[in-house]
Design an enzyme around this catalytic site. Structure first.
Site, PDB file in Angstrom:
ATOM      1  N   THR A  53      33.312  36.962  21.987  1.00  0.00           N
ATOM      2  CA  THR A  53      32.900  35.743  22.690  1.00  0.00           C
ATOM      3  C   THR A  53      32.479  34.689  21.822  1.00  0.00           C
ATOM      4  O   THR A  53      32.023  33.683  22.379  1.00  0.00           O
ATOM      5  CB  THR A  53      32.019  36.189  23.955  1.00  0.00           C
ATOM      6  N   HIS A  66      22.969  31.771  15.904  1.00  0.00           N
ATOM      7  CA  HIS A  66      23.695  31.736  17.236  1.00  0.00           C
ATOM      8  C   HIS A  66      22.971  32.750  18.173  1.00  0.00           C
ATOM      9  O   HIS A  66      23.215  32.398  19.430  1.00  0.00           O
ATOM     10  CB  HIS A  66      25.223  32.144  16.909  1.00  0.00           C
ATOM     11  N   HIS A 106      22.616  37.432  24.642  1.00  0.00           N
ATOM     12  CA  HIS A 106      22.950  36.062  25.156  1.00  0.00           C
ATOM     13  C   HIS A 106      21.868  35.512  26.415  1.00  0.00           C
ATOM     14  O   HIS A 106      21.709  36.314  27.074  1.00  0.00           O
ATOM     15  CB  HIS A 106      24.454  36.032  25.669  1.00  0.00           C
TER      16      HIS A 106
END
Ligand SMILES: *[C@@H]1O[C@H](CO)[C@@H](O)[C@H](O)[C@H]1NC(C)=O
Length: 304
Positions: free
Chosen positions: A185, A84, A111
């Site tokens: 998140t 991820h 991210h």
């Protein structure tokens, strides 16, 4: 434009993982998270869009003080591709002051978006995907992470990184930030996060950004899925308040915007100066011509 906004955001939260398979897009994508992880559908989720004209100034929000970040021990740090994100484990000798409680560091992760897109951050400021800023020069602190990505291309791969100054990953100004109550998140989206979103962005180079966006895969082996676009869409603010540690005076500009604004003002001034010069010249010539004709007339008058 001399600058690009980018696609990168550092978060400092506790790990929570395992359980049902999830992704950002597709049949297990973010719209489907609440089915397996009910808290993802709750009413105080992150990220959010921070509307700067609706934040409340709180004078009690002190500058954040990282302790132990500049020398995080002598042991190597673990860097992990978990499918991820890329995640760096941090020793608990690192902690933060300036918060309601003492928070011990656990991990940091990133991210990002994908090649050719100008977004990738999770939090938005005034509807804009803000993130680290892309500059000309390499950010040496981020290089301590990015130079090892090729060792952990695939999901579940790990490597170790020599300890480095972790404070260097944070933006220089730790006194200006937004604060609100939100969530993780990623699933399970626990609403246990006291968020600090720094007003100023960190800066990395375009080359570093490309390295981040193009090296990793979200899968273990063939077929390889690139690990990109690992950001969650903004969530409703609902009844929550967002506080700011600072008073914003008018719109705030980044270095790039300041530079283009400065150049714009300079060019504007130059045009004005030239206009004034030409008008003044015209007036002077006209006056001179009038004077000449007066002299001429008087000359004739004397002659006569
Ligand atoms: C977060 O929630 C707690 C508990 O409800 C509250 O005391 C605190 O003021 C909230 N903080 C912010 C920044 O909203």
């Amino acid at each position: 434009m001399l600058f690009f906004t980018l696609l990168l955001e550092v978060i400092w939260i506790l790990t929570a993982n395992g359980g049902q398979h999830w992704t950002y897009e597709g049949p297990h994508g973010q719209d489907h998270w609440p089915a397996s992880y009910p808290e993802c559908g709750s009413n105080a989720q992150s990220p959010i869009n921070i509307q700067t004209d609706s934040v409340t100034f709180d004078p009690d929000l002190l500058p954040l003080q990282p302790h132990g970040y500049e020398q995080p021990g002598t042991e190597p740090l673990n860097l992990h591709n978990n499918g991820h994100t890329v995640q760096l484990s941090l020793p608990s000798t690192l902690y933060l002051e300036g918060l309601p409680r003492k928070y011990v560091a656990a991990q940091l992760h990133l991210h990002w978006g994908q090649k050719g897109t100008p977004w990738g951050s999770e939090h938005l400021i005034n509807g804009k995907a803000t993130a680290a800023e892309v500059g000309e020069t390499k950010n040496p602190a981020y290089e301590h992470i990015l130079s090892h990505l090729h060792e952990i291309k695939h999901k579940d791969q790990k490597t170790s990184v020599p300890p480095f100054n972790v404070r260097g990953l944070l933006p220089p100004l730790l006194a200006q930030y937004f604060r609100y109550n939100g969530s993780l998140t990623t699933p399970p989206c626990y609403q246990s996060v006291l968020w600090t979103v720094f007003h100023r962005r960190a800066q990395i180079s375009m080359e570093q950004l490309e390295n981040l966006r193009e090296t990793l895969f979200s899968t273990e082996e063939e077929p390889s899925e690139p690990l990109v676009q690992n950001y969650r869409a903004p969530q409703p603010l609902n009844q929550r308040m967002v506080f700011a540690s600072f008073i914003q005076v008018g719109p705030s500009y980044t270095t790039g915007e300041m530079l283009s604004l400065g150049v714009g003002i300079l060019v504007g001034c130059l045009c004005l100066l030239l206009a004034v010069y030409f008008i003044a010249r015209k007036i002077r010539r006209k006056r001179l011509r009038n004077r000449k004709s007066v002299v001429f007339t008087s000359a004739r008058a004397t002659e006569a």
